[in-house]
Design an enzyme around this catalytic site. Structure first.
Site, PDB file in Angstrom:
ATOM      1  CD  GLU A 111      50.590   8.038  28.792  1.00 10.56           C
ATOM      2  OE1 GLU A 111      49.359   8.204  28.688  1.00 10.56           O
ATOM      3  OE2 GLU A 111      51.164   7.906  29.888  1.00 10.56           O
ATOM      4  CE1 TYR A 208      48.371  12.329  30.311  1.00  8.17           C
ATOM      5  CE2 TYR A 208      48.045  10.966  28.357  1.00  8.17           C
ATOM      6  CZ  TYR A 208      48.384  11.082  29.689  1.00  8.17           C
ATOM      7  OH  TYR A 208      48.766   9.974  30.403  1.00  8.17           O
ATOM      8  CG  ASP A 226      45.135  11.285  32.783  1.00 10.54           C
ATOM      9  OD1 ASP A 226      44.995  11.936  33.852  1.00 10.54           O
ATOM     10  OD2 ASP A 226      45.457  10.081  32.763  1.00 10.54           O
ATOM     11  CB  CYS A 280      41.034  10.429  43.562  1.00 15.77           C
ATOM     12  SG  CYS A 280      39.948  11.869  43.647  1.00 15.77           S
ATOM     13  CB  CYS A 287      38.142  10.120  51.153  1.00 15.88           C
ATOM     14  SG  CYS A 287      37.166  10.685  49.724  1.00 15.88           S
ATOM     15  CB  CYS A 290      43.212  10.310  49.534  1.00 20.39           C
ATOM     16  SG  CYS A 290      43.873  11.631  48.497  1.00 20.39           S
TER      17      CYS A 290
END
Length: 482
Positions: A111, A208, A226, A280, A287, A290
């Site tokens: 991270e 986060y 995030d 996305c 789309c 998705c």
């Protein structure tokens, strides 16, 4: 590369973001319309801006319904199970408390590396890091210089410092010394912090990262928000407000917290991030691929009104204009008889930009300074901080090599590169003495320089020097020089 030693009068100062004045709160629709440009048309202000459906104040947005929560959880987790990328930090530990701690350590390292850095770049660095320091205890035994060498090329070097120094502070041991990161955790002897509340006490771990570690490694049911998650949520709810605004950010965290799956919190958080990273996306969302497009308000709006696009959500925040700075770098190469040459490198201050890293001597100069003025400034700097006066040495070569621009987050740094080669009988008589505990400079040969963890701008300078030698010097002279 952009500032000299700690005492230099030419030091560059970065303004903290906290000094920036916040934007006045506007209605969400106005925020979307302000400064927008129609596709293929002139800037807004010259023509009427396009109409965006009013969504009211950010505080008036409704949470997800129970049915939406169940549907989004099920759809995203199924999609994630079938489509997630095989990333090394997702492989987890070996089970048990020790395995959980190892998994948490891996998540933490990944991270931190992933902040401001692309996944494909991080994979190689992560694998090398974990091979050298497979656990917190291994990392705790390393030095900052070793960590910086491993980190070289990733940028944002303060991240590496936090990773190492989370090992012994007043949080886990009664000491007035300040440490952060891995050393803080190991010295405390209590194992890896397992909850968001505990993780937030570790310097360098923010909201986060704490949410990611706690949910992925220890299955705490908490969100991790995030940039990818913000984008997904903004489109799901058609939130056009400034995502950097504190009120808007709190709303995103509440929405994400509502969605987190109780049995698989870590996988769900990663599914949201994965969706934002691969489907996305900011400019070209897929789309049709998705798994939760049927719940997406932004897509629904765009299908009814062709003047509105899914990519209008969230609003694009105007970037801060970079400051232009100018720096002169002097690559000082020292010849000693028939032996190999050595280079003078200096250590940056322990605080501030590129803290504790090694570089060639450099100073800040004015934009209007010409080559002669920059050279005089370099001479003054070398004499002031090292007791070295080029005019009293046998100068073999002194050339302006070229210039380039190095981009930092808020600075565009124009770097002028000069090569200065001198012949000396003794390698140290011209340099001011220093104590072992306060080493601010050292002489290194070509081999040592190549193996050091140098920043990309320092490597660029050295590459320019080598290229100049190859193109402009005879083979005999190249052999004599480094």
């Amino acid at each position: 590369m952009n500032s000299p030693l700690p005492l230099s009068p030419f030091r560059i100062t970065l303004l903290p973001l906290s000094t920036m004045k916040p934007q006045k709160k506007q209605p969400i629709g106005d925020k979307l319309n302000a400064g927008k440009r129609k596709r293929g048309g002139p800037a807004a202000g010259n023509v009427p801006s396009r109409t965006v459906p009013e969504v009211g104040d950010i505080e008036d947005l409704l949470p997800f319904t129970d049915g939406e929560v169940r549907s989004i959880r099920a759809s995203l987790l199924e999609w994630y199970d079938n489509n997630r990328r095989d990333l090394p930090w997702r492989r987890g530990g070996d089970g048990g408390e020790e395995g959980e701690d190892k998994g948490a350590y891996g998540v933490w390292v990944s991270e931190v590396m992933l902040q401001q850095t692309r996944v494909q770049t991080v994979i190689e660095y992560y694998n090398r890091w974990m091979l050298k320091w497979p656990s917190l205890h291994h990392l705790a035994s390393s030095s900052l210089e070793e960590v910086n060498e491993m980190w070289a090329g990733l940028g944002y070097y303060r991240r590496a410092r936090f990773l190492l120094e989370v090992i012994a502070s007043q949080w886990l041991m009664p000491s007035h010394e300040f440490y952060d990161g891995a050393k803080m955790i190991v010295t405390g002897g209590e194992g890896f912090p397992r909850t968001v509340a505990q993780l937030l006490k570790v310097p360098g771990i923010g909201e986060y990262t704490a949410g990611a570690i706690a949910s992925i490694a220890f299955k705490e049911v908490v969100p991790a928000v995030d940039g990818n998650v913000i984008r997904v949520l903004a489109r799901l709810k058609a939130i056009s407000a400034n995502p950097k605004d504190s009120v808007t950010m709190k709303k995103f965290w509440r929405l994400a917290g509502q969605l987190v799956d109780n049995s698989r919190p870590g996988d769900f958080n990663q599914s949201l991030m994965e969706l934002g990273a691969t489907v996305c996306t900011p400019l070209n969302p897929a789309c049709s691929s998705c798994p939760i497009s049927s719940k997406c308000q932004a897509r629904s709006i765009s299908e009814k009104d062709t003047s509105v696009a899914v990519t209008d959500y969230p609003v694009k925040v105007v970037k801060i204009k970079k400051r232009n700075d100018f720096s002169a770098v002097c690559v000082l190469e020292i010849l000693r008889g028939t032996q190999e040459s050595e280079f003078l490198i200096v250590k940056r201050p322990e605080e501030g930009l590129l803290a504790g890293l090694w570089e060639f001597p450099s100073i800040e100069v004015a934009k209007e300074d010409d080559s002669s003025q920059r050279r005089k400034a370099v001479d003054r700097f070398l004499k002031q901080f090292f007791g070295f006066d080029p005019r009293k040495c046998n100068i073999v070569l002194r050339e302006d090599i070229g210039e380039f621009v190095h981009i930092f987050t808020h600075i565009s740094l124009n770097i002028y590169v000069e090569l200065l080669v001198v012949q000396l009988k003794d390698k140290t008589h011209f340099l001011r003495k220093q104590t072992e505990k306060n080493t601010s400079w050292k002489l290194v040969d070509c081999e040592a320089l190549a193996s050091m963890g140098l920043t990309s701008s320092v490597r660029k300078v050295y590459s320019m020097i080598q290229k100049f030698k190859q193109n402009n010097l005879t083979p005999q002279k190249q052999k004599k020089l480094g």
